[in-house]
Design an enzyme around this catalytic site. Structure first.
Site, PDB file in Angstrom:
ATOM      1  N   ASN A   9       0.863  -1.182   0.000  1.00  0.00           N
ATOM      2  CA  ASN A   9       0.000   0.000   0.000  1.00  0.00           C
ATOM      3  C   ASN A   9       0.899   1.232   0.000  1.00  0.00           C
ATOM      4  O   ASN A   9       1.465   1.591   1.025  1.00  0.00           O
ATOM      5  CB  ASN A   9      -0.902  -0.018   1.252  1.00  0.00           C
ATOM      6  CG  ASN A   9      -1.744   1.241   1.360  1.00  0.00           C
ATOM      7  OD1 ASN A   9      -1.805   2.050   0.431  1.00  0.00           O
ATOM      8  ND2 ASN A   9      -2.392   1.422   2.499  1.00  0.00           N
ATOM      9  N   LYS A  11       0.074   4.264  -0.341  1.00  0.00           N
ATOM     10  CA  LYS A  11      -0.572   5.483   0.183  1.00  0.00           C
ATOM     11  C   LYS A  11      -0.333   6.631  -0.825  1.00  0.00           C
ATOM     12  O   LYS A  11      -0.279   6.375  -2.019  1.00  0.00           O
ATOM     13  CB  LYS A  11      -0.088   5.784   1.603  1.00  0.00           C
ATOM     14  CG  LYS A  11      -0.232   4.535   2.497  1.00  0.00           C
ATOM     15  CD  LYS A  11      -0.023   4.799   3.953  1.00  0.00           C
ATOM     16  CE  LYS A  11      -0.183   3.486   4.721  1.00  0.00           C
ATOM     17  NZ  LYS A  11      -0.090   3.628   6.158  1.00  0.00           N
ATOM     18  N   HIS A  96      -9.567   1.301   5.463  1.00  0.00           N
ATOM     19  CA  HIS A  96      -8.262   1.595   6.054  1.00  0.00           C
ATOM     20  C   HIS A  96      -8.433   2.616   7.190  1.00  0.00           C
ATOM     21  O   HIS A  96      -9.260   3.522   7.079  1.00  0.00           O
ATOM     22  CB  HIS A  96      -7.301   2.138   4.989  1.00  0.00           C
ATOM     23  CG  HIS A  96      -5.882   2.149   5.456  1.00  0.00           C
ATOM     24  ND1 HIS A  96      -5.397   3.134   6.292  1.00  0.00           N
ATOM     25  CD2 HIS A  96      -4.862   1.292   5.249  1.00  0.00           C
ATOM     26  CE1 HIS A  96      -4.120   2.871   6.570  1.00  0.00           C
ATOM     27  NE2 HIS A  96      -3.772   1.758   5.954  1.00  0.00           N
ATOM     28  N   GLU A  98      -6.757   5.104   8.008  1.00  0.00           N
ATOM     29  CA  GLU A  98      -6.576   6.497   7.587  1.00  0.00           C
ATOM     30  C   GLU A  98      -7.868   7.032   6.958  1.00  0.00           C
ATOM     31  O   GLU A  98      -8.221   8.196   7.118  1.00  0.00           O
ATOM     32  CB  GLU A  98      -5.380   6.603   6.632  1.00  0.00           C
ATOM     33  CG  GLU A  98      -4.069   6.469   7.409  1.00  0.00           C
ATOM     34  CD  GLU A  98      -2.921   5.865   6.624  1.00  0.00           C
ATOM     35  OE1 GLU A  98      -2.959   5.850   5.382  1.00  0.00           O
ATOM     36  OE2 GLU A  98      -1.962   5.399   7.276  1.00  0.00           O
ATOM     37  N   GLU A 168      -4.974  -4.342  11.088  1.00  0.00           N
ATOM     38  CA  GLU A 168      -3.998  -3.251  11.179  1.00  0.00           C
ATOM     39  C   GLU A 168      -4.233  -2.462  12.466  1.00  0.00           C
ATOM     40  O   GLU A 168      -5.043  -1.524  12.467  1.00  0.00           O
ATOM     41  CB  GLU A 168      -4.127  -2.320   9.971  1.00  0.00           C
ATOM     42  CG  GLU A 168      -3.780  -2.980   8.648  1.00  0.00           C
ATOM     43  CD  GLU A 168      -3.230  -1.977   7.640  1.00  0.00           C
ATOM     44  OE1 GLU A 168      -2.199  -2.269   7.031  1.00  0.00           O
ATOM     45  OE2 GLU A 168      -3.810  -0.883   7.481  1.00  0.00           O
ATOM     46  N   GLY A 174       2.812   3.058  10.695  1.00  0.00           N
ATOM     47  CA  GLY A 174       3.717   4.184  10.455  1.00  0.00           C
ATOM     48  C   GLY A 174       4.488   4.605  11.690  1.00  0.00           C
ATOM     49  O   GLY A 174       5.111   5.665  11.711  1.00  0.00           O
ATOM     50  N   SER A 214       3.817  -1.383  10.410  1.00  0.00           N
ATOM     51  CA  SER A 214       5.279  -1.422  10.574  1.00  0.00           C
ATOM     52  C   SER A 214       5.904  -2.768  10.209  1.00  0.00           C
ATOM     53  O   SER A 214       6.868  -3.213  10.844  1.00  0.00           O
ATOM     54  CB  SER A 214       5.679  -1.001  12.000  1.00  0.00           C
ATOM     55  OG  SER A 214       5.266   0.333  12.247  1.00  0.00           O
TER      56      SER A 214
HETATM   57  P1  13P Z   1       3.203   1.005   7.617  1.00  0.00           P
HETATM   58  O1  13P Z   1       3.729  -0.290   7.062  1.00  0.00           O
HETATM   59  O2  13P Z   1       3.878   2.219   7.058  1.00  0.00           O
HETATM   60  O3  13P Z   1       3.151   0.974   9.113  1.00  0.00           O
HETATM   61  O4  13P Z   1       1.677   1.122   7.118  1.00  0.00           O
HETATM   62  C1  13P Z   1       0.823   0.057   7.293  1.00  0.00           C
HETATM   63  C2  13P Z   1      -0.430   0.311   6.542  1.00  0.00           C
HETATM   64  O5  13P Z   1      -1.216   1.172   6.885  1.00  0.00           O
HETATM   65  C3  13P Z   1      -0.673  -0.496   5.333  1.00  0.00           C
HETATM   66  O6  13P Z   1      -1.963  -0.317   4.869  1.00  0.00           O
END
Ligand code: 13P
Length: 257
Positions: A9, A11, A96, A98, A168, A174, A214
């Site tokens: 992903n 983003k 997600h 976010e 997640e 992140g 992560s």
């Molecule tokens: P990170 O791997 O940057 O922590 O992000 C995870 C994520 O949100 C994947 O959708």
């Protein structure tokens, strides 16, 4: 029994031309990987370029990061499932954290999107996970149960069978702080139990559950070695094609035992 699925992903990162050079490197690194399903999930603007590069790949498929719950109409800035299908998109990330936290997506909207994806034969990567405050308050199971039941409302066994669930934990996204393999396994086992309640044991045994938060080259293997962790949804560490290829390879090694 469940084929591992490792997804990148990106983003809001990488332009169309950056996507081209990424995929050239990645596809060379990965070779003829067929034991693992790989999904590249670029921003909308890079889907067309990515589809040109992935059309000949047996293992690596294309995903989108979001889509509208509506079929068409006056929804400025939105993208429909049919638009994604035409670009050979196979998977779509829905729910997600976010999107939930920054863009106000509710369980109800996510449920509508899951139905819309199914109607368009897109496979959802349906994200669930608790915040740190919810974990500290002992609410992990309550939150996961609510997100799963509300998100999958009105879906039958056949539809749920097609879905990939991504666990997640919001506090691990992140932050560099991944869930421990034991914490992740515990949540994954609980999610599978919920899926059995909702759609029966047979479906629950077949649905793949990814871990995200992560994931990096140094921790992918120990996470993927857990019995109920069937893949990874990788954010930051997927932006480097060599690192992402290494994560795919370590997943394969972990699952091969
Ligand atoms: P990170 O791997 O940057 O922590 O992000 C995870 C994520 O949100 C994947 O959708």
């Amino acid at each position: 029994m469940r084929k591992p699925i490792i997804a990148a992903n990106w983003k809001m990162n990488l332009t169309s031309s950056e996507t081209e050079s990424y995929l050239k490197t990645f596809l060379l690194e990965i070779g003829d990987e067929i034991d693992t399903e790989i999904v590249i999930i670029p921003p909308f603007t890079a889907l067309f370029k990515a589809s040109e590069h992935l059309s000949a790949s047996a293992s690596t498929k294309l995903g989108a990061q979001n889509m509208s719950q509506h079929r068409s109409g006056a929804f400025t800035g939105e993208i429909s499932a049919a638009m994604l299908r035409e670009l050979f998109v196979r998977y779509v990330v829905l729910g997600h954290s976010e999107r939930r936290q920054l863009f106000g997506e509710t369980d109800e909207i996510i449920n509508q999107k899951l139905h819309a994806a199914h109607d368009a034969t897109l496979k959802p990567i349906f994200c669930v996970g608790e915040t740190l405050a919810e974990r500290d308050a002992g609410q992990v199971e309550a939150v996961l149960s609510r997100q799963l039941h509300a998100g999958l409302a009105g879906m039958g066994e056949k539809e749920i069978h097609e879905i990939v669930v991504a666990y997640e934990p919001v506090w691990a996204i992140g932050t560099g702080r991944n869930a421990t393999p034991a914490q992740a396994q515990e949540a994954h086992a609980f999610i599978r139990k919920q899926l059995a309640e909702i759609a029966g044991q047979n479906v629950a045994d077949r649905v793949r559950i990814q871990y995200g938060g992560s994931v990096k080259t140094s921790n992918a293997a120990e996470l993927l070695a857990q019995p109920d962790i069937d893949g990874a949804l990788v954010g930051g560490a997927s932006l480097d094609p060599r690192d992402f290829a290494e994560i795919v390879k370590s997943a394969r090694a972990a699952k091969a035992g």
